[in-house]
Design a protein around this motif. Structure first.
Motif, PDB file in Angstrom:
ATOM      1  N   ALA A 116       0.849  -1.185   0.000  1.00 19.98           N
ATOM      2  CA  ALA A 116       0.000   0.000   0.000  1.00 19.98           C
ATOM      3  C   ALA A 116       0.887   1.238   0.000  1.00 19.98           C
ATOM      4  O   ALA A 116       1.813   1.351   0.806  1.00 19.98           O
ATOM      5  CB  ALA A 116      -0.922   0.009   1.216  1.00 19.98           C
ATOM      6  N   LEU A 117       0.625   2.153  -0.910  1.00 18.91           N
ATOM      7  CA  LEU A 117       1.387   3.393  -1.023  1.00 18.91           C
ATOM      8  C   LEU A 117       0.447   4.569  -0.808  1.00 18.91           C
ATOM      9  O   LEU A 117      -0.676   4.581  -1.323  1.00 18.91           O
ATOM     10  CB  LEU A 117       2.051   3.505  -2.401  1.00 18.91           C
ATOM     11  N   GLN A 118       0.903   5.555  -0.062  1.00 19.63           N
ATOM     12  CA  GLN A 118       0.138   6.769   0.161  1.00 19.63           C
ATOM     13  C   GLN A 118       1.061   7.960  -0.012  1.00 19.63           C
ATOM     14  O   GLN A 118       2.232   7.909   0.392  1.00 19.63           O
ATOM     15  CB  GLN A 118      -0.474   6.782   1.563  1.00 19.63           C
ATOM     16  N   ALA A 119       0.552   9.007  -0.617  1.00 23.83           N
ATOM     17  CA  ALA A 119       1.397  10.162  -0.891  1.00 23.83           C
ATOM     18  C   ALA A 119       0.563  11.428  -0.905  1.00 23.83           C
ATOM     19  O   ALA A 119      -0.651  11.397  -1.139  1.00 23.83           O
ATOM     20  CB  ALA A 119       2.113   9.996  -2.225  1.00 23.83           C
ATOM     21  N   SER A 120       1.207  12.530  -0.639  1.00 21.92           N
ATOM     22  CA  SER A 120       0.542  13.827  -0.714  1.00 21.92           C
ATOM     23  C   SER A 120       1.576  14.905  -0.941  1.00 21.92           C
ATOM     24  O   SER A 120       2.754  14.750  -0.602  1.00 21.92           O
ATOM     25  CB  SER A 120      -0.242  14.117   0.573  1.00 21.92           C
ATOM     26  N   ALA A 121       1.122  16.000  -1.535  1.00 24.33           N
ATOM     27  CA  ALA A 121       1.987  17.162  -1.732  1.00 24.33           C
ATOM     28  C   ALA A 121       1.130  18.410  -1.792  1.00 24.33           C
ATOM     29  O   ALA A 121       0.107  18.434  -2.482  1.00 24.33           O
ATOM     30  CB  ALA A 121       2.807  17.026  -3.012  1.00 24.33           C
ATOM     31  N   ALA A 122       1.512  19.418  -1.046  1.00 23.92           N
ATOM     32  CA  ALA A 122       0.850  20.714  -1.083  1.00 23.92           C
ATOM     33  C   ALA A 122       1.893  21.760  -1.435  1.00 23.92           C
ATOM     34  O   ALA A 122       2.897  21.905  -0.726  1.00 23.92           O
ATOM     35  CB  ALA A 122       0.195  21.033   0.254  1.00 23.92           C
ATOM     36  N   VAL A 169       4.891  21.056   1.340  1.00 21.91           N
ATOM     37  CA  VAL A 169       4.744  20.064   2.403  1.00 21.91           C
ATOM     38  C   VAL A 169       4.348  18.764   1.720  1.00 21.91           C
ATOM     39  O   VAL A 169       3.251  18.667   1.155  1.00 21.91           O
ATOM     40  CB  VAL A 169       3.680  20.473   3.438  1.00 21.91           C
ATOM     41  N   ALA A 170       5.232  17.784   1.725  1.00 23.28           N
ATOM     42  CA  ALA A 170       4.993  16.570   0.967  1.00 23.28           C
ATOM     43  C   ALA A 170       5.392  15.346   1.776  1.00 23.28           C
ATOM     44  O   ALA A 170       6.292  15.405   2.615  1.00 23.28           O
ATOM     45  CB  ALA A 170       5.783  16.599  -0.348  1.00 23.28           C
ATOM     46  N   SER A 171       4.729  14.235   1.506  1.00 26.41           N
ATOM     47  CA  SER A 171       5.055  12.990   2.190  1.00 26.41           C
ATOM     48  C   SER A 171       4.774  11.812   1.267  1.00 26.41           C
ATOM     49  O   SER A 171       3.906  11.875   0.398  1.00 26.41           O
ATOM     50  CB  SER A 171       4.251  12.840   3.491  1.00 26.41           C
TER      51      SER A 171
END
Length: 672
Positions: free
Chosen positions: A541-547, A574-576
């Motif tokens: 499972a992969l999860q990602a975000s970037a603002a 702000v990224a993960s």
């Protein structure tokens, strides 16, 4: 840019798009409006919380898209959402605000993770039903609960370097429609030693004023806690509950101060926090009612010392807080198309403070007890229309009001009230795709501390502060396809009169300056956010975000020669990225990568116009766990190994304090 490209390939977090007003999750009612369920809600459950580790909830909140968790100069773990200021984000626990009206900030490092089964982050346009505390977003902490007509008991313990240790116990029982959860524990760590940030004299460096030591060693934390929650169903269909918790501890306040300014050497030897929340709700297909009342109490002692050896105490701030408030939300649905939701909420904050000075022999002087009292309330109504499964529209109006009842020995601020509102339009062409546009106008009244707090003669009082007025707009899209879920959101938030800081001369000491809070003319945050989850195969499972954000202020109230274009402490990115992997024989592994782009702040000297660079960081964490095969005779055993901050880089940008370096610790859990 490489990290950003990687995140774009992964796309978005799972969202709950079903509009709801309240939800009884984990046995605790959390109150929400159409905004929360339709625009930008992200969640993390208990299993994922155990993957990211940590004894408090700050690590879990930091993994959610758009959230930036940082440690301020008082050692508090605060959260910013999509470039918001920390006082614009409200943290709810057990359906009630966790913050005190004196300061309006919630320290996430003080909330034990053992009390929480999940975290919900509302980062979209805020609902009017949250009141005048959440113009920048909401964090809902969902409590643990028992299973239906059964129970469980869980022991957790962890150990690691720098004196890291914890032990906690939580037990839950449920029978005949009633449930009870009790728990207690302790956690803490020793002072963290961090090297100086660099040779740049304009860089805010926590160790810049510590002579030759060049480390900050007064950042320890020790915390003990107990908690209990009881819920029951009554024959009339009402669900009622009462919860309470008490925390007691102490912590170090890391030395801070810009070069050329007088550094502060503080310690908090006494800190305690207690709360009681009572709620009642009843919901049927045509609507219902949710209500809650709460009481928060805090005692805090701050000692001020003359130097880094903490041997001579010269001042002390001794304060007590007692807040109470309530919220009522009612919803009526006359037919399948229309729904009306109304809410009323109010809170009264009380703060008593004694500021003592000490002579050369360590004797305290006589000091008055200063009393501060404030009432903040809100009333709102929201009408929603859903003519078909594809379309949803809603509009709401609200009135926010503030009264200052007592202002210590300072001038009281006149009462003020402001209107607000919200609007939402959502189109769902299929059950797996949706587009939405939303907007809101919300207010935030200055906290008592911003108006009157002097913080041991570090601040100049400023009762003339005006309320903040925040206008939020966003346009977003989300979609699901197989194991891929994704969303993208364009957002703009403008705050007129944002409360910030400047420096003014100290009238009692010409060589010293005081911090003073002022209203900026306006601050505009523009950005785009991507978030997503992808499960290519069952064990992965992969999860990602970037603002990506741009935050600029127009400052026409200070003495700056070039006030335009000042960027306020918000990381540009702000990224993960996090991956979880299920392995054979009960083994699991996870890796997380977070990136905080460069941030800027104004120079502390009000006559200097250059910006101060707060740096950027890349932080990597590795996690592994093993869960023993469960049998009827053997309790469920889980072992976790966490390696945080693999490359030992400072976790910047922050408001002046670098974060902890490389940390390895072992955690074990036994459940039966």
């Amino acid at each position: 840019m490489i990290l950003y490209a990687t995140i774009l390939l992964a796309s978005s977090f799972a969202q709950d798009t079903k509009p709801i007003d309240t939800t009884a999750t984990g046995g605790v009612v959390t109150i929400r409006g159409e905004r929360a369920a339709s625009t930008g809600e992200a969640k993390i459950d208990r299993m994922s919380l155990s993957v990211v580790g940590g004894n408090s909830v700050e690590r879990g909140v930091a993994t959610l898209p758009g959230a930036h968790v940082y440690t301020n100069s008082r050692g508090e773990a605060l959260v910013s959402i999509r470039g918001s200021q920390e006082r614009q984000v409200c943290v709810f626990q057990d359906g009630a605000p966790l913050s005190l009206q004196w300061d309006q900030r919630s320290d996430l490092s003080m909330v034990p993770s053992a009390l929480v089964s999940g975290i919900e982050l509302v980062r979209g346009v805020p609902s009017i039903h949250y009141g005048p505390w959440a113009s920048g977003g909401v964090v809902n902490l969902v409590g643990v609960a028992s299973r239906l007509d059964t129970g469980w008991t869980r022991w957790n313990a962890s150990v690691g370097p720098q004196g890291r240790r914890s032990m906690d116990y939580v037990a839950a029982r449920s029978r005949d429609g009633g449930s009870i959860v009790i728990g207690g524990g302790w956690y803490g760590y020793d002072g963290i030693a961090t090297a100086a940030a660099g040779p740049d004299d304009d860089e805010p460096d926590a160790s810049a004023n510590q002579a030759s030591t060049q480390v900050r060693t007064n950042s320890d934390l020790q915390m003990k806690w107990v908690s209990a929650r009881w819920r029951t169903q009554v024959p009339s269909g009402w669900s009622t509950g009462i919860s309470g918790q008490f925390l007691d501890g102490s912590k170090g306040d890391p030395p801070s101060g810009f070069p050329g300014d007088s550094p502060r050497f503080w310690r908090i030897p006494e800190w305690s926090f207690g709360r009681i929340v009572v709620d009642a709700n009843r919901w049927v297909s045509q609507g219902g009612i949710s209500s809650s009342i709460w009481l928060n109490s805090q005692r805090q002692v701050i000692d001020k010392f003359t130097g880094e050896q903490y041997s001579t105490r010269n001042a002390q701030e001794d304060s007590k807080d007692l807040d109470f408030g309530g919220r009522w939300v009612g919803s009526w649905k006359p037919n399948s198309d229309w729904k009306w939701t109304a809410s009323i909420q109010a809170g009264r904050g009380g703060h008593d403070q004694i500021d003592r000075a000490f002579d050369s022999a360590g004797r305290p002087n006589a000091a008055p007890n200063l009393r501060y009292r404030q009432v903040v309330g809100s009333a709102g109504g929201e009408l929603s229309w859903q003519p078909s499964r594809r379309w949803l529209a809603s509009a709401g109006v609200a009135w926010d009001q503030e009264w200052t009842l007592q202002a210590g020995d300072k001038m009281e601020k006149p009462a003020s009230g402001l209107p607000g509102g919200s609007i939402l339009v959502k189109w769902s062409p299929t059950s797996n795709h949706a587009l939405h546009a939303a907007g809101a106008l919300r207010s935030r009244f200055a906290s008592l501390r911003e108006l009157y707090g002097e913080s041991l003669r570090s601040f100049a009082p400023n009762p003339e502060l005006d309320p903040e007025r925040t206008t939020s707009l966003e346009l977003g899209a989300m979609g699901r396809s197989g194991g891929l879920q994704s969303e993208a959101t364009l957002f703009v938030r403008r705050t007129d009169g944002l409360i910030d800081q400047t420096r003014v001369p100290d009238p009692s000491n010409p060589k010293r300056t005081l911090r003073k809070r002022v209203n900026l003319e306006k601050v505009v945050v523009r950005g785009i956010e991507f978030a997503g989850a992808w499960k290519p195969i069952a064990p992965v499972a992969l999860q990602a975000s970037a603002a990506l954000m741009n935050s600029q202020a127009t400052d026409s109230v200070s003495l700056r020669l070039q006030p335009q274009g000042v960027v306020l402490r918000s990381p540009e990115v702000v990224a993960s990225l996090r991956g979880e992997f299920a392995l054979p024989l009960g083994f699991k592994a996870a890796a997380d990568l977070s990136y905080k782009g460069a941030a800027w702040d104004r120079h502390p000297d009000p006559v200097r116009t250059e910006l101060v660079h707060l740096g950027e960081s890349v932080v990597v964490g590795l996690h592994a766990s093993w869960e023993a095969p469960q049998t009827r005779m053997i309790p469920k055993l889980r072992l976790e190994l966490h390696q945080e901050n693999v490359f030992d880089t400072p976790t910047m940008p922050q408001l002046g304090l670098p974060g902890a370096g490389r940390t390895t610790y072992l955690r074990t859990s036994v459940e039966f």
